[in-house]
Design an enzyme around this catalytic site. Sequence first.
Site, short mmCIF file in Angstrom:
data_model
loop_
_atom_site.label_atom_id
_atom_site.label_comp_id
_atom_site.label_asym_id
_atom_site.label_seq_id
_atom_site.Cartn_x
_atom_site.Cartn_y
_atom_site.Cartn_z
N LEU A 63 -35.02 -0.88 -33.95
CA LEU A 63 -34.95 -1.78 -35.12
C LEU A 63 -36.10 -2.48 -35.61
O LEU A 63 -37.09 -2.55 -34.92
CB LEU A 63 -34.14 -3.03 -34.21
CG LEU A 63 -33.86 -4.32 -35.08
CD1 LEU A 63 -32.61 -4.02 -36.15
CD2 LEU A 63 -33.21 -5.43 -34.25
N CYS A 64 -36.14 -2.55 -36.90
CA CYS A 64 -37.30 -2.98 -37.78
C CYS A 64 -36.84 -4.51 -38.32
O CYS A 64 -36.08 -4.54 -39.11
CB CYS A 64 -37.45 -2.18 -38.93
SG CYS A 64 -38.93 -2.85 -40.09
#
Length: 244
Positions: free
Chosen positions: A91-92
Site C-alpha cells: 500500500l502506498c
Amino acid sequence: MSSKSAAAILQRQFKDLTDPKKRIPSFHIELDDDNIFLWNIGVMVLNPDSLYHGGYFKGQMRFPPDFPFSPPSFRFTPAIYHPNIYRDGRLCISILHQGGDPTSDEPESETWSPAQTVESVLISIISLLDDPNGNSPANIDASVEFRKNFEEYKKKVQKEVEKSQRNIPEDFVMPVDADNAYDNQQSKKTGPTEEEHVDEDFWYDSEEEESFDEESLMDRDDDEEEEEDEEEEDEEEEDLNMKS
C-alpha cells in the site's frame, strides 16, 4: 526503544481493537502465529457510496521493533486493483511514510508520527479506498483507467468485491450500522454517566423558587402607593403650618 517496549504498546492496541466492547466493527484482526509484530487484518468496506462497498479485503500489517517511532507496513493479500496499491499488494499511503523526509512533498501532518496508532492507519486505508490519491500512483494502469475509463475501472473493482466476499470468516459479526462501522466503541457515549446525570426536576425546582404570586405583588404595589400618599399629605401639612 527496545522491542519489548514496542511489543507492550502493540499488546495494548491489539487488546483494544479485538475487545468486543471496544473494537472497530469493520475490522477482523488476528495475530499471525501469535506474533505481536505481524497482524492479519480483514477490512470490510460498508460505505454504500464506495466502489468497494461490500468487499472484505485481507491484508497483513508488519511492525518494526522500534514501533511507534517507525511506521508499520501494510500489504493486501491478495492485491486489490487500485491506483495506490502495488501489484504485489503493498500500500502506498502517506500515513505509512516516515515523517521528516526533506525530499518528500508530503505534508508532515499526513505522514507517520509516534502519535499515530493502528486504528488511525486502518481508518486512513478505508478513506484511501474511497478516494484514491492521483498524485502518488502505485499502479499506473489502474490510475490511468480510473481517470480515463472509469466505467471499466468500476467493473474490475466490482469483480474483486464479489471475489473478496468468499473470504469473510464464519465468525465475523457483520456491523448493522454503516455510520458507526469505523468507530471505536470505547469513544462512544450513549448518554450521561452517573456523575454527569442531570436531575430532570432541576429546572422545575428552580422555577418554583423564583416564582411569585401576582396577588402578593399587587398588594405590595398598593401598600407602596398608600405610603406615597401619606408622605404627600405630611408635606402639605408642613407647608400650611409654615405659612400660618
